[in-house]
Structure formats: C-alpha cells, structure tokens
Design a protein around this motif. Sequence first.
Motif, short mmCIF file in Angstrom:
data_model
loop_
_atom_site.label_atom_id
_atom_site.label_comp_id
_atom_site.label_asym_id
_atom_site.label_seq_id
_atom_site.Cartn_x
_atom_site.Cartn_y
_atom_site.Cartn_z
N ALA A 9 59.10 33.84 66.01
CA ALA A 9 59.56 34.90 66.91
C ALA A 9 61.06 35.17 66.81
O ALA A 9 61.50 36.30 67.08
N THR A 10 61.85 34.17 66.45
CA THR A 10 63.31 34.35 66.47
C THR A 10 63.88 34.83 65.14
O THR A 10 65.09 34.97 65.00
N GLY A 11 63.04 35.07 64.15
CA GLY A 11 63.53 35.54 62.85
C GLY A 11 63.69 37.06 62.83
O GLY A 11 63.56 37.73 63.85
N SER A 12 63.98 37.56 61.65
CA SER A 12 64.20 38.99 61.50
C SER A 12 62.93 39.78 61.87
O SER A 12 62.99 40.72 62.68
N ILE A 13 61.79 39.40 61.34
CA ILE A 13 60.53 40.09 61.68
C ILE A 13 60.16 39.81 63.14
O ILE A 13 59.73 40.72 63.87
N GLY A 14 60.34 38.56 63.57
CA GLY A 14 60.01 38.20 64.95
C GLY A 14 60.80 39.01 65.96
O GLY A 14 60.25 39.52 66.95
N ALA A 37 59.28 29.14 67.23
CA ALA A 37 60.55 29.32 66.51
C ALA A 37 60.92 28.04 65.78
O ALA A 37 60.34 26.97 66.05
N GLY A 38 61.89 28.15 64.91
CA GLY A 38 62.44 26.97 64.24
C GLY A 38 63.42 26.28 65.18
O GLY A 38 63.04 25.47 65.99
N ARG A 39 64.71 26.66 65.07
CA ARG A 39 65.74 25.91 65.80
C ARG A 39 66.45 26.68 66.90
O ARG A 39 67.22 26.09 67.65
N LYS A 124 54.16 36.44 53.43
CA LYS A 124 53.49 36.67 52.15
C LYS A 124 53.16 35.37 51.44
O LYS A 124 52.25 35.28 50.64
N GLU A 125 53.95 34.30 51.77
CA GLU A 125 53.72 33.00 51.13
C GLU A 125 52.29 32.52 51.37
O GLU A 125 51.74 31.79 50.54
N SER A 126 51.67 32.90 52.50
CA SER A 126 50.28 32.50 52.77
C SER A 126 49.35 33.00 51.68
O SER A 126 48.46 32.29 51.23
N VAL A 148 52.03 43.34 56.70
CA VAL A 148 53.28 43.76 57.36
C VAL A 148 54.40 43.95 56.34
O VAL A 148 55.31 44.74 56.56
N ASP A 149 54.31 43.27 55.21
CA ASP A 149 55.28 43.52 54.15
C ASP A 149 55.29 45.03 53.92
O ASP A 149 54.22 45.66 53.86
N SER A 150 56.47 45.63 53.79
CA SER A 150 56.53 47.10 53.77
C SER A 150 55.72 47.70 52.62
O SER A 150 55.03 48.72 52.80
P1 NAD Z 1 63.74 34.55 59.10
O1 NAD Z 1 64.31 33.43 58.35
O2 NAD Z 1 64.62 35.59 59.68
O3 NAD Z 1 62.83 33.99 60.29
C1 NAD Z 1 61.86 33.00 60.10
C2 NAD Z 1 61.29 32.52 61.42
O4 NAD Z 1 60.50 31.35 61.14
C3 NAD Z 1 62.32 32.08 62.44
O5 NAD Z 1 61.78 32.25 63.74
C4 NAD Z 1 62.49 30.61 62.13
O6 NAD Z 1 63.01 29.89 63.22
C5 NAD Z 1 61.07 30.21 61.83
N1 NAD Z 1 60.94 29.07 60.95
C6 NAD Z 1 61.65 28.83 59.81
N2 NAD Z 1 61.22 27.69 59.22
C7 NAD Z 1 60.23 27.21 60.01
C8 NAD Z 1 59.39 26.06 59.95
N3 NAD Z 1 59.49 25.17 58.95
N4 NAD Z 1 58.47 25.88 60.91
C9 NAD Z 1 58.36 26.76 61.92
N5 NAD Z 1 59.12 27.87 62.05
C10 NAD Z 1 60.04 28.08 61.10
O7 NAD Z 1 62.66 35.21 58.13
P2 NAD Z 1 62.17 36.73 58.08
O8 NAD Z 1 63.07 37.49 57.21
O9 NAD Z 1 61.83 37.23 59.45
O10 NAD Z 1 60.82 36.56 57.25
C11 NAD Z 1 59.63 36.05 57.83
C12 NAD Z 1 58.48 36.28 56.87
O11 NAD Z 1 58.29 37.68 56.72
C13 NAD Z 1 58.75 35.75 55.46
O12 NAD Z 1 57.55 35.30 54.91
C14 NAD Z 1 59.24 36.97 54.70
O13 NAD Z 1 58.96 36.89 53.32
C15 NAD Z 1 58.41 38.06 55.36
N6 NAD Z 1 59.02 39.39 55.29
C16 NAD Z 1 60.20 39.64 55.90
C17 NAD Z 1 60.77 40.89 55.85
C18 NAD Z 1 62.06 41.20 56.56
O14 NAD Z 1 62.44 42.36 56.61
N7 NAD Z 1 62.75 40.25 57.13
C19 NAD Z 1 60.14 41.91 55.13
C20 NAD Z 1 58.93 41.64 54.52
C21 NAD Z 1 58.36 40.37 54.61
#
Ligand code: NAD
Length: 394
Positions: A9-14, A37-39, A124-126, A148-150
């Motif tokens: 939830a706290t990442g860019s997509i989250g 979330a991670g940290r 996408k890694e899944s 969700v990947d664009s």
């Molecule tokens: P990010 O690094 O911004 O966020 C990742 C999230 O996962 C955070 O909430 C982080 O705290 C959590 N996290 C990280 N490691 C973890 C772990 N070991 N266990 C539990 N939680 C963990 O990443 P993002 O850019 O949001 O990308 C997320 C996924 O979406 C990736 O697979 C990425 O390839 C895919 N994606 C992202 C975008 C984008 O625009 N950011 C576009 C297409 C696909």
Amino acid sequence: MRSISVFGATGSIGEQTFDLVMRAGGPQAYRTVALTAGRNIARLAEMARALRAEIAVCADEADLPALRAALAGSTVEAAAGAGAIADAADRPANWVMSAIVGAAGLVPGLRALRHGSTLALANKESLVTAGPLLMATAASHGARILPVDSEHSAIFQALNAEDIASVERIILTASGGALRDWPMEALAAATVKEALAHPNWAMGQRITIDSASMFNKALEVIETREFFGVEPDQIEVILHPESLIHSMVGFRDGAIMAHMGAPDMRHSIGYALNWPLRAELPVARLDLAQVATLTFRAPDLSRYPALRLCRDVMAVRGLSGAAFNAAKEIALDHFLAGGIGFMDMAGVVEGTLDDLCGQLSLGNALPTLEDVVHTDHLARIRADENAHRIGRNR
Ligand code: NAD
Ligand code: MG
C-alpha cells in the motif's frame, strides 16, 4: 459495498490506488480488509486509519510495536512478518491489489486467488516467476486477474475480449528509460542517480532502474506471454519515447489497435478497480494537436541484453523465469549498492542462468510453489556470488 485489500500500500502503485479509493469516497465507497507495507509504518497506519481497514500488516516483525503504537485507539488490527502478510490474503476481499515489489508479491497473490478474489496485478514478478501456476490457480478458483502494468492493461483494453486466436502479434511499447539517448560506451559508468531520471513515468526506485536497463521490458515480455497465452515470437518490443501509446495489438486482418493516454498509472489502476465499467479518472487528457508527432524505433539489442535474455527464458519456460527474476533482483541490489556497474547487471543474470541450467531442470512443465521458491533461493545465492566476482574484477 465492495471489499478491497492492498498489498504494498505504501509504494508508488499502492499510493496511487489509495488516492483513487479516497477520491471515490474512501470508507464510504469501499470496505477495506487488509493493507500491507514494507517499512513505512507511519504511512501504513495513516492509510489504515483513513480507510478504517480491518488489519494493517508490515513486513518486518521488529516493526510490530511501532505499528501497534501508531494504530493505538483505532479499531485496526496490527500484524507483522511475511507469514502475516500472506495470512492477510486469506481474509476474503472482492478486489485485491498486488503491488508489492519483487518475488515477495507472489504468495499473497496466490492466496488471494484461492479465495476467488479479483486480483489487480501490478506485481509482474508473479507472472514471470510462476505464470502457469498463477493462471491455473485463478482458473481453478474462478478468480479473475486484471492487469495493472500499463502495457498489459493497454493490451487487455485493445483486445476488448476478442478471441486471442485472431491476434497476430502484440507490440509492447518501451520508453527506453533514463539512459536511452546515451552513447553506448557511456552506459557502463552510469550511476544510480542517472538511471533514476526517468523521462516520462514516476515509479518506484527498482522499476525505474529496470526501465533504464530494459529488464522491466524483459519481464513484461514474459508477463505478456504468460497472461495472454501468446507465443514468444508474437511479442515485439518497440521504442516509443513519448510513452503515449501504452501498447498495441495487431490482428490477423492487419488491423492494429493501440491504447493511448497520458503516462499516469492511475489510468490502469482505475481501469482495474472499476472494471468492467469505466469511471471518471483524474488523469490528464491528451491534446493531440499539442502532441503532434509520435515516434518509434527498433531497440538495439546490444544496448539492452535483457531483451535477448527474456527470449532464452521463454524458450525454456518452467522455472527459468523464477531464476531470471531472482538473479535480476540481486543484480539490481548490487548496482544500487555500488558494487557493480549498470551494464554488469545483465552479466550477473546471464551467468546465473547458465550456472543453474546445469544444476536444475529449469524446463519443468508445471512447477509447484515449492519448486519456484527453491529456484528463487538458489538463483539468489548464485547471483550474489556472480555479482561479487564481477564487482571484484571491475
Ligand atoms: P515500490 O517500491 O514503490 O513499492 C513497493 C511496495 O511493496 C511498498 O509498499 C513496500 O513497502 C512493499 N514491499 C517491498 N518489499 C516488500 C517485502 N519484501 N515484503 C512486503 N512488502 C514489501 O514499488 P512500485 O513501483 O509501486 O511497484 C510495485 C509493483 O508494481 C512492482 O512489481 C512493479 O514492477 C509494478 N509496477 C509498478 C509501476 C509503477 O508505476 N510504479 C508500473 C507498472 C508495474
Ligand atoms: Mg509497464
């Protein structure tokens, strides 16, 4: 009321998912089950309070006291650890966003599919590590995966539920990332900061570096094969620096359907959130007269060895995607830490795939989760050794 969970939830997509959910009315519009979330404990707690989530889970058990403290006085439960994140996926939700970065996203997604949840798949890694397993799990539990990947959202929309047999080719567009206009000789010395300066998309750190190396596109080629069930030679990659066409589908009658829009992930997140309907989304509208020109060029494979490596991975399939992804994650860690150069990442991945070919039967037809986890583990060890060796010889 629809129930949702957001993993990562706290990442860019989250964050962008949270933004759309809040704009739609937050807790008035959705019942939130789990946020993980991670940290970033403070942000996780803030989101969980705003959405009145049932449970908030952080990755590291050492952070549990801090999470409990941040949630004090609310009704949100707290938990921590990879096991607790996976368990949170057992709490049924109608719609689950899979937005953890890396192979850590696989298990929560699989568990959500087993409950019949609709899985909005950013991770996408899944699909790269366990595509056949993920697709089979969805099919046997009547669960749906929405990309969700664009690029994959674009392909899904361009397909518009037409028969996949009428598809001749899928054309993935690639921005080329931060270093696309650099002279080839300069790439070896590119720094993390330089590789992070993405021209069009604001994303998490790891995927941004992967865009510059095209490892991201390599993962997406494999993701396309696994998700849409097309053959590897039907998938093409084209450089499109403007990032306005998000991908295209070429049909057997010669027609090409292209999906266009501003480069804003809230489009594909919002599409997956509202599917099969379309809702108003807060993304910029394209002014085509202003855009005026769209350009394309063929990617140079000597610049982007990842695009060659993904073809080898698809030829073997089975467990090679798990090895490829794990080796790529470790190579990226070493690049981020300054241990190896930008162009060394591909060497680490290629060396690891070669090592494991002799050690494992990578072509295993339908690997189990245990096979995938084992391969991921071995590949990380080998890749780490390879990265240290390459780093020492720099
Ligand atoms: P990010 O690094 O911004 O966020 C990742 C999230 O996962 C955070 O909430 C982080 O705290 C959590 N996290 C990280 N490691 C973890 C772990 N070991 N266990 C539990 N939680 C963990 O990443 P993002 O850019 O949001 O990308 C997320 C996924 O979406 C990736 O697979 C990425 O390839 C895919 N994606 C992202 C975008 C984008 O625009 N950011 C576009 C297409 C696909
Ligand atoms: Mg993408």
